[in-house]
Design a protein around this motif. Sequence first.
Motif, PDB file in Angstrom:
ATOM      1  N   PRO A  20      -7.272  -1.595  -0.691  1.00  0.00           N
ATOM      2  CA  PRO A  20      -6.610  -2.802  -1.182  1.00  0.00           C
ATOM      3  C   PRO A  20      -7.448  -3.647  -2.138  1.00  0.00           C
ATOM      4  CG  PRO A  20      -7.220  -3.046   1.121  1.00  0.00           C
ATOM      5  CD  PRO A  20      -7.503  -1.628   0.748  1.00  0.00           C
ATOM      6  N   LEU A  21      -8.739  -3.343  -2.261  1.00  0.00           N
ATOM      7  CA  LEU A  21      -9.608  -4.113  -3.149  1.00  0.00           C
ATOM      8  C   LEU A  21      -9.923  -3.400  -4.459  1.00  0.00           C
ATOM      9  CD1 LEU A  21     -12.045  -5.548  -0.466  1.00  0.00           C
ATOM     10  CD2 LEU A  21     -10.007  -6.616  -1.457  1.00  0.00           C
ATOM     11  N   VAL A  22      -9.401  -2.185  -4.629  1.00  0.00           N
ATOM     12  CA  VAL A  22      -9.623  -1.406  -5.853  1.00  0.00           C
ATOM     13  C   VAL A  22      -8.432  -1.623  -6.782  1.00  0.00           C
ATOM     14  CG1 VAL A  22      -9.799   0.944  -6.773  1.00  0.00           C
ATOM     15  CG2 VAL A  22     -11.068   0.316  -4.715  1.00  0.00           C
ATOM     16  N   PRO A  23      -8.679  -1.885  -8.074  1.00  0.00           N
ATOM     17  CA  PRO A  23      -7.552  -2.049  -8.994  1.00  0.00           C
ATOM     18  C   PRO A  23      -6.617  -0.832  -8.942  1.00  0.00           C
ATOM     19  CG  PRO A  23      -9.574  -2.736 -10.060  1.00  0.00           C
ATOM     20  CD  PRO A  23      -9.970  -2.085  -8.744  1.00  0.00           C
ATOM     21  N   ILE A  24      -5.327  -1.117  -8.828  1.00  0.00           N
ATOM     22  CA  ILE A  24      -4.371  -0.020  -8.664  1.00  0.00           C
ATOM     23  C   ILE A  24      -4.294   0.871  -9.908  1.00  0.00           C
ATOM     24  CG2 ILE A  24      -3.042  -1.150  -6.860  1.00  0.00           C
ATOM     25  CD1 ILE A  24      -0.975  -1.952  -8.939  1.00  0.00           C
ATOM     26  N   HIS A  54      -2.654  -9.673 -11.158  1.00  0.00           N
ATOM     27  CA  HIS A  54      -3.098  -9.450  -9.774  1.00  0.00           C
ATOM     28  C   HIS A  54      -3.300  -7.944  -9.626  1.00  0.00           C
ATOM     29  CE1 HIS A  54      -1.771 -13.568  -9.105  1.00  0.00           C
ATOM     30  NE2 HIS A  54      -0.653 -13.232  -9.712  1.00  0.00           N
ATOM     31  N   PRO A  55      -4.470  -7.419 -10.030  1.00  0.00           N
ATOM     32  CA  PRO A  55      -4.642  -5.975 -10.196  1.00  0.00           C
ATOM     33  C   PRO A  55      -4.865  -5.138  -8.935  1.00  0.00           C
ATOM     34  CG  PRO A  55      -6.632  -7.117 -10.845  1.00  0.00           C
ATOM     35  CD  PRO A  55      -5.602  -8.175 -10.540  1.00  0.00           C
ATOM     36  N   THR A  56      -4.996  -5.757  -7.772  1.00  0.00           N
ATOM     37  CA  THR A  56      -5.229  -4.987  -6.552  1.00  0.00           C
ATOM     38  C   THR A  56      -4.100  -5.240  -5.551  1.00  0.00           C
ATOM     39  OG1 THR A  56      -6.469  -6.727  -5.427  1.00  0.00           O
ATOM     40  CG2 THR A  56      -7.750  -5.229  -6.836  1.00  0.00           C
ATOM     41  N   VAL A  57      -3.984  -4.361  -4.573  1.00  0.00           N
ATOM     42  CA  VAL A  57      -3.000  -4.563  -3.515  1.00  0.00           C
ATOM     43  C   VAL A  57      -3.255  -5.902  -2.824  1.00  0.00           C
ATOM     44  CG1 VAL A  57      -2.245  -3.742  -1.235  1.00  0.00           C
ATOM     45  CG2 VAL A  57      -2.442  -2.131  -3.142  1.00  0.00           C
ATOM     46  N   THR A  68       0.840  -1.206   0.000  1.00  0.00           N
ATOM     47  CA  THR A  68       0.000   0.000   0.000  1.00  0.00           C
ATOM     48  C   THR A  68       0.867   1.245   0.000  1.00  0.00           C
ATOM     49  OG1 THR A  68      -1.796  -1.152   1.112  1.00  0.00           O
ATOM     50  CG2 THR A  68      -1.788   1.255   1.277  1.00  0.00           C
ATOM     51  N   ALA A  69       1.889   1.262   0.825  1.00  0.00           N
ATOM     52  CA  ALA A  69       2.781   2.418   0.894  1.00  0.00           C
ATOM     53  C   ALA A  69       3.524   2.631  -0.424  1.00  0.00           C
ATOM     54  CB  ALA A  69       3.772   2.247   2.042  1.00  0.00           C
ATOM     55  N   ARG A  70       3.965   1.554  -1.061  1.00  0.00           N
ATOM     56  CA  ARG A  70       4.684   1.678  -2.340  1.00  0.00           C
ATOM     57  C   ARG A  70       3.758   2.204  -3.425  1.00  0.00           C
ATOM     58  NH1 ARG A  70       8.379   3.446  -2.054  1.00  0.00           N
ATOM     59  NH2 ARG A  70       8.927   2.999  -4.192  1.00  0.00           N
ATOM     60  N   VAL A  71       2.544   1.631  -3.527  1.00  0.00           N
ATOM     61  CA  VAL A  71       1.589   2.105  -4.534  1.00  0.00           C
ATOM     62  C   VAL A  71       1.261   3.572  -4.287  1.00  0.00           C
ATOM     63  CG1 VAL A  71      -0.788   1.880  -5.383  1.00  0.00           C
ATOM     64  CG2 VAL A  71       0.640  -0.171  -5.065  1.00  0.00           C
ATOM     65  N   MET A  81      -1.797   4.029 -11.523  1.00  0.00           N
ATOM     66  CA  MET A  81      -0.615   3.159 -11.580  1.00  0.00           C
ATOM     67  C   MET A  81      -0.493   2.648 -13.013  1.00  0.00           C
ATOM     68  SD  MET A  81       1.510   1.998  -9.174  1.00  0.00           S
ATOM     69  CE  MET A  81       2.656   0.665  -8.901  1.00  0.00           C
ATOM     70  N   ASP A  82       0.500   3.159 -13.729  1.00  0.00           N
ATOM     71  CA  ASP A  82       0.671   2.770 -15.125  1.00  0.00           C
ATOM     72  C   ASP A  82       1.762   1.718 -15.270  1.00  0.00           C
ATOM     73  OD1 ASP A  82       3.114   4.115 -14.938  1.00  0.00           O
ATOM     74  OD2 ASP A  82       2.429   5.855 -16.073  1.00  0.00           O
TER      75      ASP A  82
END
Length: 90
Positions: A35-39, A72-75, A19-22, A44-45
């Motif tokens: 954490p359940l939303v696609p990054i 794996h599109p979410t945290v 989470t911190a990195r994203v 996030m490209d």
Amino acid sequence: MSADTGAGAGADAVRGWLTARVASYVGRPPGEIDPLVPIARYGMDSVYSLGLCGDIEAEYGLQVEPTLTWEHPTVAAIADHLLGRLSANR
């Protein structure tokens, strides 16, 4: 790999780190990253995703494919994937 991470890392620690990195990549506070939303929805490209793969390799010693964030599109999904791999490496 940092002293408090790696094969013994707990789910909360891995999710918190991701989470911190994203959040850092997309310029938001970690509290705004669900954490359940696609990054990708946070901006996030592919360039950021490649950077995240490098961060994961450096932090956890796991080589990950550049397609990690598409598969794996979410945290939460990334964390579950990493935790499974870390458990297998014990």
